[in-house]
Design a protein around this motif. Structure first.
Motif, mmCIF file in Angstrom:
data_model
loop_
_atom_site.group_PDB
_atom_site.id
_atom_site.type_symbol
_atom_site.label_atom_id
_atom_site.label_comp_id
_atom_site.label_asym_id
_atom_site.label_seq_id
_atom_site.Cartn_x
_atom_site.Cartn_y
_atom_site.Cartn_z
ATOM 1 N N ASP A 257 -23.475 127.759 120.016
ATOM 2 C CA ASP A 257 -22.132 127.535 119.485
ATOM 3 C C ASP A 257 -21.107 127.967 120.530
ATOM 4 N N VAL A 258 -20.011 127.214 120.617
ATOM 5 C CA VAL A 258 -18.975 127.519 121.619
ATOM 6 C C VAL A 258 -18.474 128.948 121.470
ATOM 7 N N ASN A 259 -18.363 129.420 120.244
ATOM 8 C CA ASN A 259 -17.841 130.769 120.005
ATOM 9 C C ASN A 259 -18.787 131.863 120.491
ATOM 10 N N ASP A 260 -20.049 131.490 120.773
ATOM 11 C CA ASP A 260 -21.016 132.479 121.266
ATOM 12 C C ASP A 260 -20.975 132.604 122.784
ATOM 13 N N LEU A 261 -20.191 131.752 123.455
ATOM 14 C CA LEU A 261 -20.064 131.843 124.907
ATOM 15 C C LEU A 261 -19.065 132.938 125.270
ATOM 16 N N PHE A 262 -19.144 133.406 126.505
ATOM 17 C CA PHE A 262 -18.237 134.463 126.950
ATOM 18 C C PHE A 262 -16.781 133.978 126.834
ATOM 19 N N PRO A 263 -15.870 134.812 126.336
ATOM 20 C CA PRO A 263 -14.463 134.403 126.150
ATOM 21 C C PRO A 263 -13.809 133.877 127.426
ATOM 22 N N GLU A 264 -14.106 134.536 128.584
ATOM 23 C CA GLU A 264 -13.479 134.105 129.835
ATOM 24 C C GLU A 264 -13.904 132.689 130.196
ATOM 25 N N PHE A 265 -15.175 132.378 129.920
ATOM 26 C CA PHE A 265 -15.665 131.021 130.208
ATOM 27 C C PHE A 265 -14.996 130.020 129.274
ATOM 28 N N ARG A 266 -14.909 130.360 127.987
ATOM 29 C CA ARG A 266 -14.275 129.452 127.018
ATOM 30 C C ARG A 266 -12.828 129.182 127.414
ATOM 31 N N GLU A 267 -12.128 130.207 127.851
ATOM 32 C CA GLU A 267 -10.722 130.057 128.226
ATOM 33 C C GLU A 267 -10.579 129.123 129.427
ATOM 34 N N THR A 268 -11.444 129.306 130.429
ATOM 35 C CA THR A 268 -11.392 128.445 131.613
ATOM 36 C C THR A 268 -11.750 127.007 131.254
ATOM 37 N N ALA A 269 -12.790 126.840 130.408
ATOM 38 C CA ALA A 269 -13.214 125.500 129.994
ATOM 39 C C ALA A 269 -12.096 124.800 129.224
ATOM 40 N N ASP A 270 -11.384 125.540 128.382
ATOM 41 C CA ASP A 270 -10.261 124.946 127.632
ATOM 42 C C ASP A 270 -9.141 124.517 128.576
ATOM 43 N N CYS A 271 -8.831 125.373 129.558
ATOM 44 C CA CYS A 271 -7.785 125.035 130.532
ATOM 45 C C CYS A 271 -8.182 123.808 131.352
ATOM 46 N N PHE A 272 -9.462 123.744 131.718
ATOM 47 C CA PHE A 272 -9.976 122.605 132.475
ATOM 48 C C PHE A 272 -9.792 121.312 131.679
ATOM 49 N N CYS A 273 -10.196 121.333 130.411
ATOM 50 C CA CYS A 273 -10.083 120.127 129.574
ATOM 51 C C CYS A 273 -8.620 119.736 129.376
ATOM 52 N N GLU A 274 -7.760 120.722 129.116
ATOM 53 C CA GLU A 274 -6.337 120.437 128.909
ATOM 54 C C GLU A 274 -5.723 119.791 130.152
ATOM 55 N N TYR A 275 -6.117 120.307 131.324
ATOM 56 C CA TYR A 275 -5.586 119.751 132.570
ATOM 57 C C TYR A 275 -6.053 118.309 132.758
ATOM 58 N N VAL A 276 -7.328 118.078 132.584
ATOM 59 C CA VAL A 276 -7.873 116.726 132.775
ATOM 60 C C VAL A 276 -7.228 115.743 131.807
ATOM 61 N N PHE A 277 -7.075 116.152 130.552
ATOM 62 C CA PHE A 277 -6.467 115.254 129.558
ATOM 63 C C PHE A 277 -5.012 114.935 129.911
ATOM 64 N N ALA A 278 -4.276 115.944 130.364
ATOM 65 C CA ALA A 278 -2.836 115.778 130.600
ATOM 66 C C ALA A 278 -2.526 115.130 131.945
ATOM 67 N N GLU A 279 -3.302 115.455 132.978
ATOM 68 C CA GLU A 279 -2.941 115.052 134.339
ATOM 69 C C GLU A 279 -3.715 113.856 134.877
ATOM 70 N N SER A 280 -4.816 113.504 134.237
ATOM 71 C CA SER A 280 -5.582 112.352 134.740
ATOM 72 C C SER A 280 -4.792 111.075 134.512
ATOM 73 N N ARG A 281 -4.631 110.308 135.564
ATOM 74 C CA ARG A 281 -3.847 109.076 135.496
ATOM 75 C C ARG A 281 -4.663 107.936 134.896
ATOM 76 N N VAL A 282 -3.953 106.945 134.416
ATOM 77 C CA VAL A 282 -4.613 105.704 134.033
ATOM 78 C C VAL A 282 -5.197 105.085 135.300
ATOM 79 N N LYS A 283 -6.388 104.529 135.192
ATOM 80 C CA LYS A 283 -7.024 103.901 136.353
ATOM 81 C C LYS A 283 -6.205 102.685 136.785
#
Length: 605
Positions: A257-283
Motif C-alpha cells: 500500500d502507498v501509505n506503507d512506503l517511507f513518507p519522504e519517498f511518497r512526498e517525492t513521488a507526489d511532486c514528480f507526478c504533479e510536475y509531469v502532469f503540469a509541465e509535460s507539453r502536448v506532443k
C-alpha cells in the motif's frame, strides 16, 4: 477524458523487440487510432532493473500495470504503452511509454538499446531518465545514448542541404523537437550539498552537468554527454528519490500500500507526478502541429519501419508521411460532412437556385473548416484542391437532380392543369364555330394557374416553353377549323401565338442567363472563401512555427547565459551563431508566408 470508446485497462506492447528486431504492436496502434484528442506522451528510459515501471504505474494512478519484477531479469521488452485520461488537462490523453531496460546483460546489443532510446526521444513530449544512486561521471557515461542522437536522428531530409550545413543546422534545431528532460535518481542517499551549502534537486543536476574547461580528449569525453543534454533538451528537471521501503520489502513494492512506503519517498513521488502532469507539453511535430492518438500511430509506424530497413529516422520525412495520410483522411471526412448535410437539402428538391446556392455555400464553408481542422502542411494546396473538386462534382450532380426534380414537378403541374382541356378536345368542344376562342381562354387559364403555383424550381420557364411548343400544332389545328374567323383574323391569331412563344423563349433564355451568372458568382465566392480559410490556416501554422523557434531561442539564450557565467566564452559564441540562425529562420518564415500564399492561390485557383 480519453475519447476512446474502450478505456485501456492495462498496458499494450507498442513496439516489440524480438531478438533485436523491432516491429509495431498492431493492437496498440489500433487503440491509438481511436484517439482523436491531443496526446501528452511521457516515456521513461534507463538501465534495466532501476524501477522505471513503478514510476509509470504511479503516473497512471494505478498500483499495478507495467510489470515491475523483483529479480535481476529485465521484465519489459520493447516499448509498452498505457493510455489514460490526463489527470488535469481536460480533453487530452496521457500516453505512458515504458521502455525495456538499457544495458541488459542478456541482450548484448548496444545498437538495439540506442534505437529504443531514440524512439523514446522521438515519440515523447517528456523523457524521464531513471537511474540509481547518484549523478556522477559513471552515471553520465552510461547515458552515452544521448551522444549518439545526432547520428541516429535527422531533422531534415539528407538532400535538403550540404552535409556540413545540415549537421550545424540540425544541432541547433534538435531543441525545438526534443522532449523535456527529467532525471529521476532512485535510492538516493547522499546529502545534496554544493560548496558546503544545501542544494535543490535542480541545482544538483546542473552541478552534475557542469562542463570542464580544456581541449583534451579526456575533457571532451567528459563534456560530451553533459553538453548534449544541455543543448538538445528544452528544459531539465531532477528528482532525487530516497529508498521507498526497507531492503527486505523491495521485492514486495508492487503489492505494498502507498501509505506503507517511507513518507519522504511518497512526498517525492507526489511532486514528480504533479510536475509531469503540469509541465509535460502536448506532443507536437516539426512545424508545431499538435499530435493526436491517430497521428502518433503514424509516427510509430514510420519510425519503426525506417529503422527496420536500416535507415535513419528523419523528422521531416515522418511529418510529410503523416501529413499525407492525415490530409487524405481530412478530405474524406470533410466530404462526408458535405455529403451528409446536402442529403437533407436533396430531400427538399426542387428548390429555387438562390436557395440551393445558399445552402451549398454555407455547407461548403463548414466542410472546408472540417478539412482545415484536421489537415496540415498542405502548402501546395493539393488536398484542398482535391476536396474542392470532389465537392464541386457532387454539387453539380445535385444541381442536375434539382433540374430533373423541377422538370418532373412542372410537367406534372401542366399536365394536371391541361387535363380538362384534353377532355374537351376528346369531346369535340372546340370543333365548332368560336371553339378557338374558348380554347385560348382555357389555355390562358392553364398559364395563370401554372404561374401562380410556387416552388416549381429552376426549370419552370423552360418546361413552360416546351409545353407551349407542344401545344402549337394543336392550337393551329383548332384555329384553322374555326369557321367563325376570317382568313385575316386567323393570320393575326397565328402571329399572336408566335409572338407569345417567342416571348416565352426569351424569358426562358433570360432565366438561364441569370442562373449561369449566379452559378459563376457562387463559384467566385467559394474560391475566395477557400482562399481566405487557407490563408488563415497558413498564418496559424506560421505562428506555431514561430512559437517553436522562439522557444528554441529562449532555451539557447538561457544556456548561453549559463556558459558565460562559467567562463565558457567560446562555447557561448557557438551558441550565439545558433541563436542567430534561429532568428533568421523566424524572419524568413515571416517573409516567405506571403509567397507561399501567392503560390498556393496560383496553383489551386
Amino acid at each position: 477524458m480519453n475519447n476512446h470508446s474502450n478505456p485501456m485497462e492495462s498496458p499494450l506492447c507498442l513496439i516489440e523487440n524480438d531478438h533485436g528486431e523491432l516491429r509495431t504492436g498492431e493492437q496498440a496502434l489500433e487503440y491509438l487510432r481511436g484517439i482523436s484528442e491531443p496526446v501528452v506522451v511521457v516515456a521513461v528510459v534507463g538501465l534495466y532493473r532501476t524501477g522505471k515501471s513503478y514510476l509509470m504505474n504511479r503516473l497512471a494512478g494505478k498500483q499495478t500495470g507495467f510489470a515491475l519484477g523483483s529479480t535481476i531479469e529485465s521484465k519489459t521488452k520493447g516499448i509498452w504503452m498505457w493510455c489514460v485520461p490526463h489527470p488535469i488537462k481536460t480533453g487530452h490523453t496521457l500516453v505512458l511509454l515504458d521502455t525495456e531496460g538499457l544495458g541488459d546483460v542478456d541482450k548484448g546489443d548496444s545498437k538495439n538499446d540506442t534505437w529504443i532510446f531514440c524512439l523514446a526521444v522521438l515519440l515523447s513530449s517528456t523523457l524521464v531518465y531513471n537511474s540509481r544512486g547518484t549523478i556522477d561521471n559513471q552515471a553520465l557515461e552510461k547515458l552515452h545514448y544521448v551522444t549518439e542522437l545526432t547520428e541516429q536522428i535527422r531533422v531534415k531530409s539528407p538532400d535538403a542541404s550540404s552535409a556540413e550545413d545540415e549537421e550545424e543546422a540540425e544541432d541547433s534545431q534538435f531543441v525545438m523537437f526534443f522532449p523535456n528532460f527529467v532525471w529521476a535518481v532512485r535510492d538516493f542517499t547522499l546529502e545534496r550539498k554544493i560548496d558546503g551549502r544545501d542544494a535543490t534537486d535542480d541545482e544538483y543536476l546542473d552541478f552534475a552537468l557542469k562542463l570542464k574547461k580544456g581541449m583534451g580528449k579526456t575533457v571532451n569525453n567528459y563534456n560530451l554527454p553533459r553538453q548534449c543534454i544541455r543543448n538538445y533538451f528544452p528544459s531539465r528537471k531532477c528528482f532525487t528519490f530516497p529508498f521507498p521501503t526497507t531492503p527486505q520489502n523491495m521485492s514486495n513494492l508492487e503489492s505494498m500500500d502507498v501509505n506503507d512506503l517511507f513518507p519522504e519517498f511518497r512526498e517525492t513521488a507526489d511532486c514528480f507526478c504533479e510536475y509531469v502532469f503540469a509541465e509535460s507539453r502536448v506532443k507536437t511535430v516539426k512545424g508545431g502541429q499538435v499530435v493526436n492518438g491517430r497521428m502518433l500511430s503514424h509516427l510509430v509506424h514510420t519510425y519503426v519501419k525506417t529503422i527496420a530497413i536500416g535507415n535513419v529516422p528523419c523528422l521531416e520525412n515522418a511529418v510529410v508521411a503523416m501529413a499525407q495520410i492525415e490530409n487524405q483522411a481530412a478530405v474524406q471526412e470533410a466530404f462526408r460532412f458535405y455529403e451528409s448535410e446536402m442529403e437533407q437539402v436533396k430531400n427538399t428538391l426542387p428548390l429555387e437556385l438562390n436557395e440551393i446556392l445558399s445552402q451549398h455555400q454555407k455547407i461548403n464553408t463548414m466542410a472546408t473548416e472540417v478539412f482545415m481542422k484536421h489537415s496540415f502542411k498542405d502548402e501546395n494546396g493539393e488536398y484542398l484542391k482535391q476536396l474542392a473538386e470532389t465537392i464541386d462534382k457532387h454539387y453539380a450532380d445535385i444541381l442536375h437532380q434539382n433540374e430533373q426534380a423541377s422538370e418532373k414537378k412542372c410537367r406534372k403541374l401542366l399536365m394536371d392543369f391541361y387535363a380538362p382541356v384534353a377532355q374537351k378536345l376528346q369531346e369535340g368542344c372546340y370543333a365548332q364555330p368560336g371553339g378557338y376562342e374558348v380554347y385560348c381562354r382555357d389555355c390562358d387559364n392553364i398559364l395563370a394557374q401554372y404561374r401562380n403555383q410556387g416552388n416549381k424550381g429552376v426549370r419552370a420557364e423552360d418546361v413552360l416553353e416546351e409545353f407551349m411548343k407542344e401545344r402549337s400544332a394543336e392550337s393551329n389545328s383548332i384555329l384553322q377549323a374555326d369557321q367563325k374567323l376570317t382568313e385575316n383574323e386567323k393570320r393575326m391569331q397565328e402571329e399572336r401565338e408566335r409572338t407569345a412563344l417567342m416571348e416565352q423563349r426569351v424569358k426562358a433564355e433570360e432565366e438561364r442567363r441569370k442562373e449561369m451568372e449566379k452559378k459563376l458568382e457562387e463559384m467566385r465566392r467559394s474560391h475566395e472563401q477557400r482562399i481566405k480559410q487557407m490563408e488563415e490556416k497558413m498564418k496559424r501554422e506560421s505562428c506555431q512555427q514561430k512559437k517553436e523557434l522562439e522557444l528554441a531561442i529562449e532555451s539557447k539564450v538561457k544556456e548561453q547565459r549559463a556558459l558565460l557565467e562559467k567562463g565558457f566564452k567560446e562555447k557561448a559564441d557557438l551558441l550565439n551563431n545558433q541563436i542567430q540562425q534561429l532568428r533568421e529562420q523566424i524572419a524568413e518564415s515571416s517573409r516567405g508566408l506571403l509567397e507561399i500564399i501567392r503560390n498556393f492561390v496560383q496553383k489551386v485557383f
